[in-house]
Design a protein around this motif. Structure first.
Motif, PDB file in Angstrom:
ATOM      1  N   ASP A   1      32.590  36.984  51.634  1.00 10.06           N
ATOM      2  CA  ASP A   1      33.106  36.091  52.465  1.00 10.06           C
ATOM      3  C   ASP A   1      34.394  35.826  52.473  1.00 10.06           C
ATOM      4  OD1 ASP A   1      33.974  33.434  53.126  1.00 10.06           O
ATOM      5  OD2 ASP A   1      32.229  32.258  52.883  1.00 10.06           O
ATOM      6  N   GLU A   2      35.248  36.218  53.283  1.00  8.03           N
ATOM      7  CA  GLU A   2      36.736  36.352  53.385  1.00  8.03           C
ATOM      8  C   GLU A   2      37.555  35.057  52.920  1.00  8.03           C
ATOM      9  OE1 GLU A   2      38.976  38.657  53.163  1.00  8.03           O
ATOM     10  OE2 GLU A   2      37.232  40.273  53.276  1.00  8.03           O
ATOM     11  N   LYS A   3      36.964  33.791  53.616  1.00  4.74           N
ATOM     12  CA  LYS A   3      37.404  32.640  53.211  1.00  4.74           C
ATOM     13  C   LYS A   3      37.383  32.530  51.646  1.00  4.74           C
ATOM     14  CE  LYS A   3      37.312  27.741  54.733  1.00  4.74           C
ATOM     15  NZ  LYS A   3      36.860  26.816  55.489  1.00  4.74           N
ATOM     16  N   ALA A   4      36.218  32.603  51.079  1.00  2.70           N
ATOM     17  CA  ALA A   4      35.982  32.457  49.765  1.00  2.70           C
ATOM     18  C   ALA A   4      36.943  33.411  48.882  1.00  2.70           C
ATOM     19  CB  ALA A   4      34.549  32.631  49.515  1.00  2.70           C
ATOM     20  N   PHE A   5      36.926  34.430  49.262  1.00  2.00           N
ATOM     21  CA  PHE A   5      37.991  35.455  48.579  1.00  2.00           C
ATOM     22  C   PHE A   5      39.172  35.011  48.446  1.00  2.00           C
ATOM     23  CE2 PHE A   5      40.689  39.112  48.900  1.00  2.00           C
ATOM     24  CZ  PHE A   5      40.354  39.918  47.709  1.00  2.00           C
ATOM     25  N   ARG A   6      39.917  34.526  49.797  1.00  2.63           N
ATOM     26  CA  ARG A   6      41.232  34.028  49.917  1.00  2.63           C
ATOM     27  C   ARG A   6      41.350  33.003  48.927  1.00  2.63           C
ATOM     28  NH1 ARG A   6      43.498  38.756  51.083  1.00  2.63           N
ATOM     29  NH2 ARG A   6      42.819  39.605  53.086  1.00  2.63           N
ATOM     30  N   LEU A   7      40.442  31.997  49.042  1.00  3.56           N
ATOM     31  CA  LEU A   7      40.612  30.848  48.111  1.00  3.56           C
ATOM     32  C   LEU A   7      40.591  31.251  46.676  1.00  3.56           C
ATOM     33  CD1 LEU A   7      40.570  27.457  47.947  1.00  3.56           C
ATOM     34  CD2 LEU A   7      38.165  27.925  47.948  1.00  3.56           C
ATOM     35  N   ALA A   8      39.712  31.948  46.245  1.00  3.53           N
ATOM     36  CA  ALA A   8      39.832  32.487  44.762  1.00  3.53           C
ATOM     37  C   ALA A   8      40.974  33.204  44.390  1.00  3.53           C
ATOM     38  CB  ALA A   8      38.458  33.260  44.579  1.00  3.53           C
ATOM     39  N   GLN A   9      41.388  33.862  45.322  1.00  2.00           N
ATOM     40  CA  GLN A   9      42.858  34.574  45.177  1.00  2.00           C
ATOM     41  C   GLN A   9      44.003  33.604  44.703  1.00  2.00           C
ATOM     42  OE1 GLN A   9      44.330  36.951  48.742  1.00  2.00           O
ATOM     43  NE2 GLN A   9      44.616  38.709  47.061  1.00  2.00           N
ATOM     44  N   ASP A  10      43.863  32.562  45.823  1.00  2.00           N
ATOM     45  CA  ASP A  10      44.812  31.532  45.552  1.00  2.00           C
ATOM     46  C   ASP A  10      44.667  30.874  44.252  1.00  2.00           C
ATOM     47  OD1 ASP A  10      46.050  32.244  47.932  1.00  2.00           O
ATOM     48  OD2 ASP A  10      45.181  30.624  49.043  1.00  2.00           O
ATOM     49  N   GLU A  11      43.427  30.498  43.853  1.00  2.00           N
ATOM     50  CA  GLU A  11      43.196  29.625  42.799  1.00  2.00           C
ATOM     51  C   GLU A  11      43.862  30.520  41.606  1.00  2.00           C
ATOM     52  OE1 GLU A  11      39.442  26.898  44.336  1.00  2.00           O
ATOM     53  OE2 GLU A  11      39.078  28.726  42.992  1.00  2.00           O
ATOM     54  N   LEU A  12      43.370  31.622  41.439  1.00  2.00           N
ATOM     55  CA  LEU A  12      43.848  32.664  40.295  1.00  2.00           C
ATOM     56  C   LEU A  12      45.311  32.711  40.368  1.00  2.00           C
ATOM     57  CD1 LEU A  12      41.349  35.856  40.592  1.00  2.00           C
ATOM     58  CD2 LEU A  12      41.490  34.081  38.565  1.00  2.00           C
ATOM     59  N   ALA A  13      45.971  32.679  41.550  1.00  2.00           N
ATOM     60  CA  ALA A  13      47.268  32.883  41.208  1.00  2.00           C
ATOM     61  C   ALA A  13      47.972  31.552  40.546  1.00  2.00           C
ATOM     62  CB  ALA A  13      48.112  33.084  42.768  1.00  2.00           C
ATOM     63  N   GLU A  14      47.573  30.298  40.757  1.00  2.00           N
ATOM     64  CA  GLU A  14      47.914  29.069  40.257  1.00  2.00           C
ATOM     65  C   GLU A  14      47.568  29.256  39.009  1.00  2.00           C
ATOM     66  OE1 GLU A  14      49.702  26.710  41.795  1.00  2.00           O
ATOM     67  OE2 GLU A  14      49.727  28.012  43.561  1.00  2.00           O
ATOM     68  N   LEU A  15      46.357  29.632  38.443  1.00  2.00           N
ATOM     69  CA  LEU A  15      45.778  29.599  37.043  1.00  2.00           C
ATOM     70  C   LEU A  15      47.026  30.526  36.227  1.00  2.00           C
ATOM     71  CD1 LEU A  15      42.025  30.112  37.263  1.00  2.00           C
ATOM     72  CD2 LEU A  15      43.474  27.971  36.538  1.00  2.00           C
TER      73      LEU A  15
END
Length: 205
Positions: free
Chosen positions: A15-29
């Motif tokens: 799911d590309e949307k879930a992938f991009r969301l996780a990518q952004d969340e990891l960047a914040e972490l």
């Protein structure tokens, strides 16, 4: 003909949307100074070896027959820190939820501040027994972050496993179990700590 690495990919299933969301969340972490972010995963090393590269007809796919020796597998179960330092547990045999729980419990003893462990959705990471431990680990400062399915690019340690298999392990390492284990241990010791699980304690030197 084209010189390429043989590979499998499940990217089209994610799911590309879930992938991009996780990518952004990891960047914040990763920006949080009070958090350590570590990447967790398992990789099997078998006497069947690997086929990293080969000549392929342009636009064609070719299967590669398995012709290597048979024998026991070594499972590398590791944590990779942001600075590249690793803690790897070596295990012989199947990686069960109990194995992962034991490793997580041991890893909790080594953390010095709140730590987020990033991992995929393998069954041993999502079982009822695993989930039952999440609250206990959180109380000890270890938080669990599950990646969306089919997102290995977001798990940094995946690149380490590929480098080990396709670049760092010489051909002679795959000749027998002892050379496989000794070579893998040596390569992992170059970048971090190696712990032998009870299934391999008799092989520890």
């Amino acid at each position: 003909m084209s010189w390429k690495r043989f590979r499998r990919s499940l990217r089209k299933k994610r799911d590309e949307k879930a992938f991009r969301l996780a990518q952004d969340e990891l960047a914040e972490l990763l920006k949080e100074p009070e958090l350590d972010v570590v990447y967790f995963d398992e990789a099997g090393f078998s006497l069947k070896g690997v086929v990293p590269y080969g000549w392929l007809p342009v636009g064609k796919r070719r299967d590669v027959p398995v012709t290597g020796a048979h024998g026991s597998n070594v499972q590398a179960i590791g944590f990779e820190h942001q600075d590249g330092h690793t803690q790897t547990y070596l295990h012989k045999g199947y990686v069960s939820t109990d194995t992962v729980i034991q490793i997580m419990d041991d890893f909790c003893e080594t953390i010095e501040q709140t730590t987020v462990v990033v991992l995929d959705n393998a069954s041993c990471h999502t079982s009822h027994a695993f989930k039952a431990c999440v609250e206990r680990w959180a109380a000890r400062g270890l938080l669990v972050y599950h990646l969306p399915p089919y997102s290995p690019e977001l798990n940094s340690i995946e690149r380490l496993w590929k480098k080990l298999k396709y670049q760092l392990m010489p051909a002679e390492a795959w000749e027998k179990f002892s050379t496989l284990l000794n070579t893998l241990t040596s390569k992992l010791c170059d970048i971090g700590e190696v712990i032998f699980m009870p299934s391999l304690e008799s092989c520890a030197q």
